[in-house]
Motif scaffolding. Sequence first.
Motif, PDB file in Angstrom:
ATOM      1  N   ALA A 105     -77.691  40.638 -15.578  1.00  0.00           N
ATOM      2  CA  ALA A 105     -76.348  40.542 -15.970  1.00  0.00           C
ATOM      3  C   ALA A 105     -76.321  40.453 -17.637  1.00  0.00           C
ATOM      4  N   SER A 106     -77.322  39.648 -18.158  1.00  0.00           N
ATOM      5  CA  SER A 106     -77.272  39.545 -19.561  1.00  0.00           C
ATOM      6  C   SER A 106     -78.220  40.220 -20.395  1.00  0.00           C
ATOM      7  N   GLY A 107     -79.207  41.028 -19.753  1.00  0.00           N
ATOM      8  CA  GLY A 107     -79.961  41.833 -20.593  1.00  0.00           C
ATOM      9  C   GLY A 107     -81.534  40.962 -20.901  1.00  0.00           C
ATOM     10  N   PHE A 108     -81.639  40.082 -20.085  1.00  0.00           N
ATOM     11  CA  PHE A 108     -82.979  39.272 -20.349  1.00  0.00           C
ATOM     12  C   PHE A 108     -83.846  39.370 -19.010  1.00  0.00           C
ATOM     13  N   PRO A 109     -85.214  38.932 -19.078  1.00  0.00           N
ATOM     14  CA  PRO A 109     -85.837  39.197 -17.937  1.00  0.00           C
ATOM     15  C   PRO A 109     -85.293  37.836 -16.778  1.00  0.00           C
ATOM     16  N   GLN A 110     -85.219  36.833 -17.265  1.00  0.00           N
ATOM     17  CA  GLN A 110     -84.807  35.865 -16.492  1.00  0.00           C
ATOM     18  C   GLN A 110     -83.622  35.012 -17.385  1.00  0.00           C
ATOM     19  N   ALA A 111     -82.474  34.391 -16.963  1.00  0.00           N
ATOM     20  CA  ALA A 111     -81.598  33.728 -17.719  1.00  0.00           C
ATOM     21  C   ALA A 111     -80.849  32.715 -16.686  1.00  0.00           C
ATOM     22  N   VAL A 159     -85.354  31.365  -8.778  1.00  0.00           N
ATOM     23  CA  VAL A 159     -85.819  32.434  -9.479  1.00  0.00           C
ATOM     24  C   VAL A 159     -85.062  33.563  -9.055  1.00  0.00           C
ATOM     25  N   GLU A 160     -84.741  33.845  -7.919  1.00  0.00           N
ATOM     26  CA  GLU A 160     -83.772  34.762  -7.550  1.00  0.00           C
ATOM     27  C   GLU A 160     -82.560  34.946  -8.267  1.00  0.00           C
ATOM     28  N   ILE A 161     -81.894  33.626  -8.430  1.00  0.00           N
ATOM     29  CA  ILE A 161     -80.639  33.549  -9.228  1.00  0.00           C
ATOM     30  C   ILE A 161     -81.056  34.006 -10.896  1.00  0.00           C
ATOM     31  N   THR A 162     -81.954  33.289 -11.502  1.00  0.00           N
ATOM     32  CA  THR A 162     -82.256  33.460 -12.784  1.00  0.00           C
ATOM     33  C   THR A 162     -82.540  34.897 -13.069  1.00  0.00           C
ATOM     34  N   LYS A 163     -83.168  35.533 -11.947  1.00  0.00           N
ATOM     35  CA  LYS A 163     -83.365  36.881 -12.143  1.00  0.00           C
ATOM     36  C   LYS A 163     -82.210  38.023 -12.418  1.00  0.00           C
ATOM     37  N   ALA A 180     -70.547  32.780 -17.518  1.00  0.00           N
ATOM     38  CA  ALA A 180     -70.151  33.380 -18.663  1.00  0.00           C
ATOM     39  C   ALA A 180     -71.006  33.433 -19.781  1.00  0.00           C
ATOM     40  N   ASP A 181     -71.873  32.337 -19.917  1.00  0.00           N
ATOM     41  CA  ASP A 181     -72.818  32.075 -20.971  1.00  0.00           C
ATOM     42  C   ASP A 181     -74.314  32.066 -20.436  1.00  0.00           C
TER      43      ASP A 181
END
Length: 235
Positions: free
Chosen positions: A214-220, A205-209, A173-174
Amino acid sequence: MISRRSLLASATALPLLARSSTPALKVIVAGGHPGDPECGCAGTVARYTELGHEVVLLYLNRGEGYCGGASLGRCAAIRTAEAGKACQILKARTAFAGQYDGRAMIDASHYAAFARVLEAESPDVVFTQWPIDRHRDHRAVSLLTLDAWWKGEKKFALYYYEVAEDTTMFSPADYVDISSVESRRRAACYAHASQQPDQWYPKQVEITKSRGVASGFPQAEAFLRHPESKRALLP
Ligand SMILES: [Zn+2]
């Protein structure tokens, strides 16, 4: 009278935290093995230390159980050195909780020992592994952290993180935008050369993409706060 130029010069000379008026946080990222905190949180760690916060990567063991082709007797030394290199890249510090890879213990004395390690560090925020990860050592460090948190009257904020191939049933959620620190995250993960990062880093990297989508960033990197925990300042 102070000229605008000298005012600006002195403002730039101030440390980051004085300018942001946020007191420095002590952050711990707990993980089963050398490499776990880096895999799940290296981007967030890099963001925190850039802002002047103190971060400790706390490993439950020294990875005695596997280090590629080298003999098992050398694994602890090899992986301790890899963790040190990763922490140097992230401007963090290593700490070890003294358990043995693949033989994690969660009984009264080990709960107490882990709680003492956390108590001595006195963190403001702790990130730990998810209790429904596949690896026993991940589940162990998760429960050891949770127990210390409850027994210590929930003094620090408690968040969970995910790692590739191991975490199941995780609904974060964060989110922390890690786009600007991607190269340092990669370098910290690749410091764990004995763990063949080519086999798992692309999955992370697949996960952070997907967390970025979901959060509106290139990678989170994505986290779940324990519902009873206070909120922490995320970078
Ligand atoms: Zn692990």
